[in-house]
Design a protein around this motif. Structure first.
Motif, PDB file in Angstrom:
ATOM      1  N   ARG A 161       0.833  -1.208   0.000  1.00 16.98           N
ATOM      2  CA  ARG A 161       0.000   0.000   0.000  1.00 16.98           C
ATOM      3  C   ARG A 161       0.868   1.259   0.000  1.00 16.98           C
ATOM      4  N   GLN A 162       2.000   1.207   0.690  1.00 15.56           N
ATOM      5  CA  GLN A 162       2.882   2.373   0.717  1.00 15.56           C
ATOM      6  C   GLN A 162       3.481   2.615  -0.675  1.00 15.56           C
ATOM      7  N   LEU A 164       2.035   1.852  -3.507  1.00 14.34           N
ATOM      8  CA  LEU A 164       0.955   2.396  -4.333  1.00 14.34           C
ATOM      9  C   LEU A 164       0.673   3.850  -3.961  1.00 14.34           C
ATOM     10  N   ASN A 165       0.785   4.190  -2.677  1.00 11.85           N
ATOM     11  CA  ASN A 165       0.641   5.592  -2.271  1.00 11.85           C
ATOM     12  C   ASN A 165       1.751   6.452  -2.870  1.00 11.85           C
ATOM     13  N   ALA A 166       2.949   5.878  -3.021  1.00 14.00           N
ATOM     14  CA  ALA A 166       4.051   6.606  -3.648  1.00 14.00           C
ATOM     15  C   ALA A 166       3.712   6.968  -5.089  1.00 14.00           C
ATOM     16  N   ILE A 167       3.109   6.030  -5.806  1.00 11.86           N
ATOM     17  CA  ILE A 167       2.692   6.320  -7.185  1.00 11.86           C
ATOM     18  C   ILE A 167       1.607   7.386  -7.188  1.00 11.86           C
ATOM     19  N   ASP A 168       0.678   7.271  -6.251  1.00 15.03           N
ATOM     20  CA  ASP A 168      -0.390   8.264  -6.134  1.00 15.03           C
ATOM     21  C   ASP A 168       0.195   9.650  -5.856  1.00 15.03           C
ATOM     22  N   TYR A 169       1.221   9.701  -5.006  1.00 15.24           N
ATOM     23  CA  TYR A 169       1.865  10.978  -4.706  1.00 15.24           C
ATOM     24  C   TYR A 169       2.508  11.569  -5.965  1.00 15.24           C
ATOM     25  N   SER A 170       3.188  10.734  -6.745  1.00 12.92           N
ATOM     26  CA  SER A 170       3.796  11.219  -7.987  1.00 12.92           C
ATOM     27  C   SER A 170       2.738  11.750  -8.949  1.00 12.92           C
ATOM     28  N   TYR A 188       7.013   9.949   0.973  1.00 10.50           N
ATOM     29  CA  TYR A 188       6.063   9.191   0.147  1.00 10.50           C
ATOM     30  C   TYR A 188       6.740   8.528  -1.048  1.00 10.50           C
ATOM     31  N   ASP A 189       7.393   9.336  -1.887  1.00 13.17           N
ATOM     32  CA  ASP A 189       7.884   8.833  -3.166  1.00 13.17           C
ATOM     33  C   ASP A 189       8.932   7.742  -3.006  1.00 13.17           C
ATOM     34  N   VAL A 190       9.686   7.762  -1.925  1.00 12.81           N
ATOM     35  CA  VAL A 190      10.750   6.785  -1.742  1.00 12.81           C
ATOM     36  C   VAL A 190      10.205   5.353  -1.735  1.00 12.81           C
ATOM     37  N   HIS A 191       8.943   5.167  -1.332  1.00 11.62           N
ATOM     38  CA  HIS A 191       8.362   3.817  -1.298  1.00 11.62           C
ATOM     39  C   HIS A 191       8.148   3.249  -2.701  1.00 11.62           C
ATOM     40  N   ASN A 192       8.299   4.074  -3.724  1.00 10.57           N
ATOM     41  CA  ASN A 192       8.200   3.584  -5.100  1.00 10.57           C
ATOM     42  C   ASN A 192       9.261   2.530  -5.397  1.00 10.57           C
ATOM     43  N   PHE A 196      10.838  -2.556   0.832  1.00  9.61           N
ATOM     44  CA  PHE A 196      10.178  -3.242   1.938  1.00  9.61           C
ATOM     45  C   PHE A 196       9.423  -4.476   1.435  1.00  9.61           C
ATOM     46  N   SER A 197       8.746  -4.343   0.322  1.00 11.87           N
ATOM     47  CA  SER A 197       7.987  -5.482  -0.213  1.00 11.87           C
ATOM     48  C   SER A 197       8.906  -6.591  -0.717  1.00 11.87           C
ATOM     49  N   TYR A 198      10.047  -6.208  -1.302  1.00 12.86           N
ATOM     50  CA  TYR A 198      11.011  -7.236  -1.715  1.00 12.86           C
ATOM     51  C   TYR A 198      11.507  -8.015  -0.496  1.00 12.86           C
ATOM     52  N   VAL A 199      11.787  -7.309   0.582  1.00 16.31           N
ATOM     53  CA  VAL A 199      12.224  -7.967   1.816  1.00 16.31           C
ATOM     54  C   VAL A 199      11.121  -8.874   2.349  1.00 16.31           C
ATOM     55  N   ASP A 200       9.867  -8.417   2.265  1.00 18.28           N
ATOM     56  CA  ASP A 200       8.748  -9.253   2.710  1.00 18.28           C
ATOM     57  C   ASP A 200       8.694 -10.565   1.929  1.00 18.28           C
ATOM     58  N   ILE A 201       8.917 -10.498   0.634  1.00 19.48           N
ATOM     59  CA  ILE A 201       8.921 -11.725  -0.177  1.00 19.48           C
ATOM     60  C   ILE A 201      10.017 -12.663   0.307  1.00 19.48           C
ATOM     61  N   ASP A 202      11.188 -12.113   0.605  1.00 21.23           N
ATOM     62  CA  ASP A 202      12.258 -12.942   1.156  1.00 21.23           C
ATOM     63  C   ASP A 202      11.807 -13.626   2.442  1.00 21.23           C
TER      64      ASP A 202
END
Length: 332
Positions: A161-162, A164-170, A188-192, A196-202
């Motif tokens: 969600r973060q 996707l919020n980064a894309i929304d911010y852009s 905001y934009d840094v979450h693009n 964090f999600s890559y680490v979650d997949i790991d």
């Protein structure tokens, strides 16, 4: 504080564009059959990204893969990260390149079971949303087979969600340039970058990871994600400026510091190249490269410690990712 020059950082990192190109063209980063099919589908439906990007991603993901991921899961983890990036890239292009808010707002619902996607909504490109669903279904199928899916999926969804919020911010920045701030880019934009999600997949694939190390790991990811974003900003802002995407931290810094103004960005004069030259000559890239070095130095200082994952290896991987960013400037 002395600012870090691009040339100095390239020397420090040992950037070798020829070596990077050789690896990208080698068999060790050949795409799997499912990824080849996904790329072909991406080209057929969207057709806006050079296939170089997907090979580049396949080369860098192993560099910062968590040490706790078993060898037997490496290929699955890589494939899932590329599929996730395709999904994010698709939505990013819809928002930042096309300025298509209606389609973005529907497509962003896809990963969340409680949200209803409406491809028939007015002004929505149903084909793009259906392709987003196609990508996500293939990713979700693999994620559900991971040994710790139920344990970590809620964290993955939060972190997604973060992104996707980064894309929304852009998208918001490009619609209303007057809201652009450097703080907004950093928050905001840094979450693009989706680190964090890559680490979650790991973690979904890491049976031996000790959840007591999660706080230390996520502390490291905050800095690592910003380092990744700086690498992306420094090497893509010129292309994005030419495409009319002004959400890069480089351009926002220039805007907030009076190097360029909104009328110039929105108008026909000066030319894009003249604006780019002005930004380069004011040392904006150097400002962010210095920030990258500061964060890297902080992580290398060893203030964080974990027992079930090698944080030093993760940080070293992010250093190598920066080298790949610099070596591939203008190609992704």
């Amino acid at each position: 504080m002395t600012r870090t020059s691009l040339e100095a950082l390239e020397r420090e990192l040992g950037v070798d564009a020829v070596t990077v190109e050789a690896r990208l063209n080698g068999d060790d980063v050949a795409l799997s059959e499912p990824l080849v099919a996904a790329v072909e589908q991406y080209e057929a439906v969207v057709g806006t990204r050079d296939p170089y990007l997907w090979h580049w991603l396949s080369a860098i993901f192993p560099l910062f893969r968590l040490s706790c991921v078993p060898t037997a899961s490496h290929d699955r983890v890589l494939e899932q990260k590329v599929l996730l990036t395709m999904f994010i890239t698709l939505l990013d292009d819809v928002a930042e390149r096309d300025g298509d808010r209606a389609t973005f707002e529907e497509a962003r619902k896809v990963p969340f079971p409680a949200e209803q996607v409406d491809t028939d909504r007015d002004d929505v490109d149903g084909e793009l949303v259906e392709f987003a669903q196609w990508l996500w279904d293939r990713l979700e199928e693999g994620l559900r087979a991971a040994p710790r899916y139920e344990e970590f999926v809620h964290v993955l969804r939060f972190d997604l969600r973060q992104a996707l919020n980064a894309i929304d911010y852009s998208l918001l920045v490009n619609e209303c340039l007057d809201v652009a701030t450097l703080g907004g880019c950093e928050q905001y934009d840094v979450h693009n970058m989706v680190v964090f999600s890559y680490v979650d997949i790991d973690l979904l694939h890491s049976p031996d990871f000790d959840r007591r190390d999660n706080g230390e790991l996520r502390e490291a990811v905050w800095d690592a994600q910003m380092m990744a974003r700086i690498g992306n900003w420094v090497t893509t802002w010129e292309r994005e400026l030419g495409e009319g995407d002004y959400s890069s931290g480089i351009v926002v810094y220039a805007l907030r510091n009076g190097i360029v103004d909104i009328d110039e960005l929105r108008g026909d004069e000066p030319t894009v190249e003249e604006l780019a030259d002005r930004i380069r000559n004011h040392g904006v890239e150097e400002y962010f490269l210095t920030e990258w070095e500061t964060r890297y130095g902080g992580l290398k200082a060893g203030r964080l410690d974990a027992h079930s994952v090698d944080l030093d290896a993760f940080v070293e991987g992010m250093r190598r990712v920066m080298a790949y960013h610099l070596a591939s400037r203008g190609k992704k």
